[in-house]
Design a protein around this motif. Structure first.
Motif, PDB file in Angstrom:
ATOM      1  N   LYS A   1      15.383  -9.296  23.441  1.00  0.00           N
ATOM      2  CA  LYS A   1      15.351  -9.030  24.740  1.00  0.00           C
ATOM      3  C   LYS A   1      16.521  -9.976  25.481  1.00  0.00           C
ATOM      4  O   LYS A   1      16.285 -11.342  25.355  1.00  0.00           O
ATOM      5  N   SER A   2      17.162  -9.412  26.583  1.00  0.00           N
ATOM      6  CA  SER A   2      18.064 -10.596  27.106  1.00  0.00           C
ATOM      7  C   SER A   2      17.033 -10.890  28.364  1.00  0.00           C
ATOM      8  O   SER A   2      16.102 -10.646  28.755  1.00  0.00           O
ATOM      9  N   VAL A   3      17.805 -11.993  29.032  1.00  0.00           N
ATOM     10  CA  VAL A   3      17.312 -12.673  30.407  1.00  0.00           C
ATOM     11  C   VAL A   3      18.396 -12.732  31.300  1.00  0.00           C
ATOM     12  O   VAL A   3      19.504 -12.782  30.956  1.00  0.00           O
ATOM     13  N   ARG A   4      17.883 -12.602  32.608  1.00  0.00           N
ATOM     14  CA  ARG A   4      18.628 -12.506  33.639  1.00  0.00           C
ATOM     15  C   ARG A   4      19.040 -13.962  33.988  1.00  0.00           C
ATOM     16  O   ARG A   4      18.155 -14.786  34.155  1.00  0.00           O
TER      17      ARG A   4
ATOM     18  N   GLU B   1      16.338 -17.267  19.391  1.00  0.00           N
ATOM     19  CA  GLU B   1      15.929 -15.755  19.203  1.00  0.00           C
ATOM     20  C   GLU B   1      16.831 -14.959  18.477  1.00  0.00           C
ATOM     21  O   GLU B   1      16.538 -14.293  17.657  1.00  0.00           O
ATOM     22  N   VAL B   2      18.220 -15.150  18.838  1.00  0.00           N
ATOM     23  CA  VAL B   2      19.334 -14.508  18.113  1.00  0.00           C
ATOM     24  C   VAL B   2      19.436 -14.850  16.649  1.00  0.00           C
ATOM     25  O   VAL B   2      19.479 -14.326  15.780  1.00  0.00           O
ATOM     26  N   GLU B   3      19.270 -16.207  16.542  1.00  0.00           N
ATOM     27  CA  GLU B   3      19.458 -16.991  15.176  1.00  0.00           C
ATOM     28  C   GLU B   3      18.017 -16.469  14.258  1.00  0.00           C
ATOM     29  O   GLU B   3      18.426 -16.193  13.271  1.00  0.00           O
ATOM     30  N   ALA B   4      17.000 -16.493  14.689  1.00  0.00           N
ATOM     31  CA  ALA B   4      15.795 -15.761  14.209  1.00  0.00           C
ATOM     32  C   ALA B   4      16.184 -14.308  13.769  1.00  0.00           C
ATOM     33  O   ALA B   4      15.684 -13.786  12.439  1.00  0.00           O
ATOM     34  N   TRP B   5      16.658 -13.419  14.703  1.00  0.00           N
ATOM     35  CA  TRP B   5      17.178 -11.954  14.320  1.00  0.00           C
ATOM     36  C   TRP B   5      17.979 -12.045  13.212  1.00  0.00           C
ATOM     37  O   TRP B   5      17.975 -11.282  12.441  1.00  0.00           O
TER      38      TRP B   5
ATOM     39  N   ARG C   1      32.109  -3.245  25.675  1.00  0.00           N
ATOM     40  CA  ARG C   1      30.579  -3.697  26.290  1.00  0.00           C
ATOM     41  C   ARG C   1      29.654  -2.602  26.318  1.00  0.00           C
ATOM     42  O   ARG C   1      28.424  -2.589  25.844  1.00  0.00           O
ATOM     43  N   SER C   2      30.086  -1.425  26.578  1.00  0.00           N
ATOM     44  CA  SER C   2      29.365  -0.249  26.523  1.00  0.00           C
ATOM     45  C   SER C   2      28.452  -0.115  25.029  1.00  0.00           C
ATOM     46  O   SER C   2      27.282   0.251  25.045  1.00  0.00           O
ATOM     47  N   SER C   3      29.385  -0.330  23.922  1.00  0.00           N
ATOM     48  CA  SER C   3      28.909  -0.202  22.680  1.00  0.00           C
ATOM     49  C   SER C   3      27.705  -1.311  22.124  1.00  0.00           C
ATOM     50  O   SER C   3      26.967  -1.043  21.648  1.00  0.00           O
ATOM     51  N   PHE C   4      28.209  -2.636  22.826  1.00  0.00           N
ATOM     52  CA  PHE C   4      27.213  -3.631  22.627  1.00  0.00           C
ATOM     53  C   PHE C   4      25.886  -3.464  23.422  1.00  0.00           C
ATOM     54  O   PHE C   4      24.881  -3.911  22.842  1.00  0.00           O
ATOM     55  N   ASP C   5      25.857  -2.983  24.863  1.00  0.00           N
ATOM     56  CA  ASP C   5      24.800  -2.512  25.523  1.00  0.00           C
ATOM     57  C   ASP C   5      23.942  -1.474  24.761  1.00  0.00           C
ATOM     58  O   ASP C   5      22.681  -1.603  24.492  1.00  0.00           O
ATOM     59  N   GLU C   6      24.501  -0.413  24.263  1.00  0.00           N
ATOM     60  CA  GLU C   6      23.889   0.499  23.424  1.00  0.00           C
ATOM     61  C   GLU C   6      23.287  -0.110  22.171  1.00  0.00           C
ATOM     62  O   GLU C   6      22.037   0.312  21.731  1.00  0.00           O
ATOM     63  N   PHE C   7      23.815  -0.977  21.487  1.00  0.00           N
ATOM     64  CA  PHE C   7      23.343  -1.694  20.373  1.00  0.00           C
ATOM     65  C   PHE C   7      21.995  -2.372  20.539  1.00  0.00           C
ATOM     66  O   PHE C   7      21.064  -2.238  20.139  1.00  0.00           O
ATOM     67  N   CYS C   8      22.040  -3.026  21.824  1.00  0.00           N
ATOM     68  CA  CYS C   8      21.081  -4.219  22.252  1.00  0.00           C
ATOM     69  C   CYS C   8      19.918  -3.306  22.717  1.00  0.00           C
ATOM     70  O   CYS C   8      18.705  -3.696  22.475  1.00  0.00           O
ATOM     71  N   SER C   9      20.298  -1.989  23.310  1.00  0.00           N
ATOM     72  CA  SER C   9      18.769  -1.362  23.617  1.00  0.00           C
ATOM     73  C   SER C   9      18.437  -0.383  22.520  1.00  0.00           C
ATOM     74  O   SER C   9      17.398   0.037  22.628  1.00  0.00           O
ATOM     75  N   ASP C  10      18.844  -0.440  21.463  1.00  0.00           N
ATOM     76  CA  ASP C  10      18.430   0.595  20.426  1.00  0.00           C
ATOM     77  C   ASP C  10      17.275  -0.253  19.794  1.00  0.00           C
ATOM     78  O   ASP C  10      17.187  -1.025  19.186  1.00  0.00           O
ATOM     79  N   SER C  11      16.158   0.618  19.795  1.00  0.00           N
ATOM     80  CA  SER C  11      14.877   0.272  19.476  1.00  0.00           C
ATOM     81  C   SER C  11      14.768  -0.155  17.838  1.00  0.00           C
ATOM     82  O   SER C  11      14.154  -0.805  17.322  1.00  0.00           O
TER      83      SER C  11
ATOM     84  N   LYS D   1      23.768 -11.586  32.040  1.00  0.00           N
ATOM     85  CA  LYS D   1      22.585 -11.480  31.241  1.00  0.00           C
ATOM     86  C   LYS D   1      22.721 -12.732  29.959  1.00  0.00           C
ATOM     87  O   LYS D   1      24.221 -12.907  29.825  1.00  0.00           O
ATOM     88  N   GLY D   2      21.768 -13.071  29.398  1.00  0.00           N
ATOM     89  CA  GLY D   2      21.980 -13.950  28.604  1.00  0.00           C
ATOM     90  C   GLY D   2      20.893 -13.899  27.447  1.00  0.00           C
ATOM     91  O   GLY D   2      19.901 -13.041  27.601  1.00  0.00           O
ATOM     92  N   TRP D   3      21.240 -14.561  26.418  1.00  0.00           N
ATOM     93  CA  TRP D   3      20.132 -14.110  25.002  1.00  0.00           C
ATOM     94  C   TRP D   3      19.935 -15.676  24.796  1.00  0.00           C
ATOM     95  O   TRP D   3      20.674 -16.645  24.406  1.00  0.00           O
ATOM     96  N   PHE D   4      18.414 -15.938  24.383  1.00  0.00           N
ATOM     97  CA  PHE D   4      18.127 -17.361  23.866  1.00  0.00           C
ATOM     98  C   PHE D   4      18.814 -17.592  22.704  1.00  0.00           C
ATOM     99  O   PHE D   4      18.408 -16.561  21.511  1.00  0.00           O
ATOM    100  N   THR D   5      19.370 -18.391  22.301  1.00  0.00           N
ATOM    101  CA  THR D   5      20.067 -18.571  20.921  1.00  0.00           C
ATOM    102  C   THR D   5      19.091 -18.870  19.779  1.00  0.00           C
ATOM    103  O   THR D   5      19.271 -18.044  18.675  1.00  0.00           O
TER     104      THR D   5
END
Length: 73
Positions: free
Chosen positions: A39-42, A54-58, A23-33, A48-52
């Protein structure tokens, strides 16, 4: 599209999709500019969650970049 009509992926679902076991590696990945991950939503007090969409577009952008680097586009 209405806000409530959008599907949300949880951190656990994204970690599986991206093959993160930590989880720490995942959080670091998500916060790397440099990664520019959506961005996640509460979705709860400690969730936290992410809109599907937006992730698919990424993912689509990463895929296009990969082909441009290879010269296939």
């Amino acid at each position: 599209m209405k806000y409530m009509d959008r599907d949300i992926l949880t951190a656990e679902e994204l970690m599986n999709k991206l093959r993160f076991s930590s989880r720490s590696s995942f959080d670091e990945f998500c916060s790397d500019s440099r990664v520019a991950f959506p961005k996640s939503v509460r979705i709860g007090i400690r969730r936290k969650g992410w809109f599907t969409d937006e992730v698919e577009a990424w993912f689509r952008v990463r895929d296009e970049e990969r082909f441009q680097e290879m010269g296939d586009y």
